[in-house]
Scaffold this motif. Structure first.
Motif, short mmCIF file in Angstrom:
data_model
loop_
_atom_site.label_atom_id
_atom_site.label_comp_id
_atom_site.label_asym_id
_atom_site.label_seq_id
_atom_site.Cartn_x
_atom_site.Cartn_y
_atom_site.Cartn_z
N ALA A 74 25.02 24.85 -4.64
CA ALA A 74 23.66 25.18 -5.07
C ALA A 74 22.76 25.32 -3.84
O ALA A 74 23.06 24.75 -2.78
CB ALA A 74 23.12 24.08 -5.98
N PRO A 75 21.65 26.05 -3.96
CA PRO A 75 20.74 26.16 -2.81
C PRO A 75 20.16 24.79 -2.44
O PRO A 75 19.88 23.97 -3.32
CB PRO A 75 19.63 27.09 -3.31
N LEU A 76 19.98 24.59 -1.14
CA LEU A 76 19.33 23.37 -0.67
C LEU A 76 17.82 23.56 -0.70
O LEU A 76 17.32 24.69 -0.60
CB LEU A 76 19.79 23.03 0.75
N ARG A 77 17.10 22.46 -0.82
CA ARG A 77 15.63 22.51 -0.87
C ARG A 77 15.06 21.35 -0.04
O ARG A 77 15.76 20.35 0.19
CB ARG A 77 15.13 22.42 -2.31
N PRO A 78 13.79 21.46 0.36
CA PRO A 78 13.19 20.32 1.07
C PRO A 78 12.99 19.16 0.09
O PRO A 78 12.76 19.38 -1.11
CB PRO A 78 11.84 20.87 1.54
N ASP A 79 13.10 17.94 0.62
CA ASP A 79 12.95 16.75 -0.22
C ASP A 79 11.48 16.38 -0.35
O ASP A 79 11.01 15.37 0.17
CB ASP A 79 13.76 15.59 0.38
N VAL A 80 10.73 17.27 -1.01
CA VAL A 80 9.31 17.04 -1.25
C VAL A 80 9.04 17.19 -2.75
O VAL A 80 9.91 17.70 -3.48
CB VAL A 80 8.43 18.05 -0.45
N VAL A 81 7.86 16.74 -3.17
CA VAL A 81 7.53 16.80 -4.60
C VAL A 81 6.57 17.96 -4.84
O VAL A 81 5.47 17.99 -4.29
CB VAL A 81 6.88 15.47 -5.06
N TRP A 82 7.01 18.90 -5.65
CA TRP A 82 6.18 20.05 -5.97
C TRP A 82 5.37 19.77 -7.22
O TRP A 82 5.65 18.84 -7.99
CB TRP A 82 7.09 21.28 -6.18
N PHE A 83 4.36 20.60 -7.44
CA PHE A 83 3.54 20.46 -8.66
C PHE A 83 4.43 20.54 -9.90
O PHE A 83 5.34 21.37 -9.96
CB PHE A 83 2.48 21.56 -8.71
N GLY A 84 4.17 19.65 -10.83
CA GLY A 84 4.93 19.63 -12.07
C GLY A 84 6.18 18.80 -11.98
O GLY A 84 6.86 18.60 -13.00
N GLU A 85 6.53 18.31 -10.79
CA GLU A 85 7.72 17.47 -10.63
C GLU A 85 7.33 16.00 -10.64
O GLU A 85 6.23 15.63 -10.18
CB GLU A 85 8.44 17.79 -9.32
N ALA A 86 8.25 15.18 -11.12
CA ALA A 86 8.00 13.74 -11.11
C ALA A 86 8.09 13.21 -9.68
O ALA A 86 8.90 13.68 -8.88
CB ALA A 86 9.03 13.03 -11.98
N LEU A 87 7.24 12.23 -9.38
CA LEU A 87 7.32 11.57 -8.08
C LEU A 87 8.51 10.61 -8.10
O LEU A 87 8.93 10.17 -9.18
CB LEU A 87 6.02 10.79 -7.81
N PRO A 88 9.04 10.24 -6.92
CA PRO A 88 10.17 9.28 -6.90
C PRO A 88 9.75 7.98 -7.58
O PRO A 88 8.73 7.37 -7.22
CB PRO A 88 10.46 9.07 -5.42
N ALA A 89 10.55 7.56 -8.57
CA ALA A 89 10.15 6.43 -9.42
C ALA A 89 9.97 5.14 -8.62
O ALA A 89 9.03 4.37 -8.88
CB ALA A 89 11.18 6.24 -10.53
N ASP A 90 10.86 4.92 -7.64
CA ASP A 90 10.74 3.66 -6.87
C ASP A 90 9.47 3.64 -6.04
O ASP A 90 8.80 2.61 -5.93
CB ASP A 90 12.00 3.42 -6.01
N ALA A 91 9.10 4.79 -5.47
CA ALA A 91 7.88 4.86 -4.66
C ALA A 91 6.65 4.63 -5.55
O ALA A 91 5.71 3.91 -5.18
CB ALA A 91 7.78 6.21 -3.96
N VAL A 92 6.66 5.23 -6.73
CA VAL A 92 5.52 5.06 -7.65
C VAL A 92 5.39 3.59 -8.06
O VAL A 92 4.29 3.02 -8.04
CB VAL A 92 5.65 5.98 -8.88
N ALA A 93 6.53 2.97 -8.39
CA ALA A 93 6.49 1.57 -8.84
C ALA A 93 5.97 0.68 -7.71
O ALA A 93 5.12 -0.20 -7.93
CB ALA A 93 7.88 1.13 -9.28
N HIS A 94 6.46 0.92 -6.50
CA HIS A 94 6.03 0.14 -5.33
C HIS A 94 4.52 0.31 -5.10
O HIS A 94 3.77 -0.66 -4.91
CB HIS A 94 6.84 0.61 -4.11
N ALA A 95 4.07 1.56 -5.14
CA ALA A 95 2.65 1.85 -4.89
C ALA A 95 1.78 1.23 -5.97
O ALA A 95 0.70 0.68 -5.69
CB ALA A 95 2.44 3.37 -4.83
N TRP A 96 2.23 1.29 -7.20
CA TRP A 96 1.42 0.73 -8.31
C TRP A 96 1.27 -0.77 -8.17
O TRP A 96 0.19 -1.32 -8.34
CB TRP A 96 2.04 1.12 -9.66
N ARG A 97 2.40 -1.43 -7.83
CA ARG A 97 2.33 -2.89 -7.63
C ARG A 97 1.36 -3.23 -6.51
O ARG A 97 0.55 -4.14 -6.63
CB ARG A 97 3.72 -3.45 -7.27
N ALA A 98 1.43 -2.47 -5.42
CA ALA A 98 0.55 -2.74 -4.28
C ALA A 98 -0.91 -2.49 -4.65
O ALA A 98 -1.80 -3.25 -4.26
CB ALA A 98 0.96 -1.87 -3.09
#
Ligand code: BJW
Length: 246
Positions: free
Chosen positions: A153-177
């Motif tokens: 499959a084509p490779l893509r940059p590991d970034v979050v585009w509009f309409g995509e979910a953010l990485p769940a672990d990062a969101v959970a960590h940020a919310w706790r903080a």
């Protein structure tokens, strides 16, 4: 910005738990373009829906890949600035400090920040567009984007585009903080993109203070206990020196 408010300096010095949320503005003084500034922002020159959505990648994968290759080269040439470095100094002085960034440019890490919570990914990483798994090496077969060595499959940059979910672990960590923070320091973001822009509001709802550093007002400004009008590279070192004179 003139004098720093004394009550802000005291609040910063006393706070045991601080979260910093950064956006493109903190890297502006490293020469990185922001997104939404009228003359200089990326979205003044490029259409986000043509470059930063999964649909754009499906329609024009090569165009998107090459645009990110250009952005990656800008990030690689840039150097962390005094704003990035001041957040490293702040982390050394605050018992519980969490740095959450929307930036994908890796400049916090290069400045020396450890444990950076990346909400929107990192432009230096690449992943498979099919299964999302990280890919570090691929054959240079002339196709752009290059293809996943596992599944083709084509490779893509590991970034979050509009309409995509953010990485769940990062969101959970940020919310706790954000919930735990006595003070949320918001630096160089237009506070327009969610869910990142909700984090300072979470701190406020949990009784913490919001401090904004930005040359321009944002939708967050009315919610901030202090909104410091100035550049991160000017304001942050002054804040640190005022709160920890030594
Ligand atoms: C300085 C300075 C100096 C200059 N010093 N300061 C709720 C309400 C409305 C909409 C939504 C909502 N929830 C979700 C949405 C939709 C959407 C969204 O927020 N849209 C709004 C724009 C309307 N959000 C999403 O789609 C997100 N995903 C999502 O919600 O998924 C839900 C879902 C769940 C489950 C399954 C599926 C989906 C994803 C958002 C991804 C954002 N991606 C980008 C691109 C990343 C890759 C790349 O780099 O190309 O992230 S867009 C771009 O904006 C980038 C940035 O991280 C982000 C924020 O920009 P930032 O950092 O604030 O930059 P600017 O330019 O806007 O501001 C710079 C500021 O700096 C300015 O204020 C200057 O004044 C200041 N400044 N010099 C200090 N020296």
């Amino acid at each position: 910005m003139d004098r720093l408010p004394e009550d802000l300096v005291n609040a910063l010095h006393r706070a045991r738990r601080i979260m910093a949320l950064t956006g493109a503005g903190i890297s502006a003084e490293s020469g990185m373009p922001t997104f939404r500034e009228a003359q200089t922002g990326l979205w003044a020159r490029f259409q986000p829906e043509e470059l930063a959505t999964p649909e754009a990648f499906e329609r024009h994968p090569r165009r998107v890949w090459e645009w990110y290759a250009w952005r990656r080269s800008l990030a690689a040439q840039a150097r962390p600035n005094v704003g990035h470095r001041t957040l490293v100094g702040l982390a050394d002085r605050v018992p519980d400090f969490t740095l959450v960034t929307q930036n994908v440019d890796n400049l916090h890490q290069r400045a020396g920040s450890r444990e950076v919570v990346e909400l929107h990914g990192n432009i230096l990483r690449t992943r498979c567009s099919q299964d999302g798994g990280p890919v570090t090496e691929w054959a240079d077969g002339g196709t752009l984007p290059p293809l996943c060595p596992r599944c083709g499959a084509p490779l893509r940059p590991d970034v979050v585009w509009f309409g995509e979910a953010l990485p769940a672990d990062a969101v959970a960590h940020a919310w706790r903080a954000a919930e735990a923070a006595e003070l949320c320091l918001v630096v160089g973001t237009s506070a327009l993109v969610h869910p990142a822009a909700s984090l300072p509001l979470v701190t406020r709802e949990h009784g913490g203070l919001v401090v904004e550093v930005n040359p321009e007002p944002t939708p967050l400004t009315p919610q901030a206990a202090w909104s410091l009008r100035g550049r991160a590279g000017d304001v942050l070192p002054r804040l640190l020196a005022a709160a920890w004179p030594d």
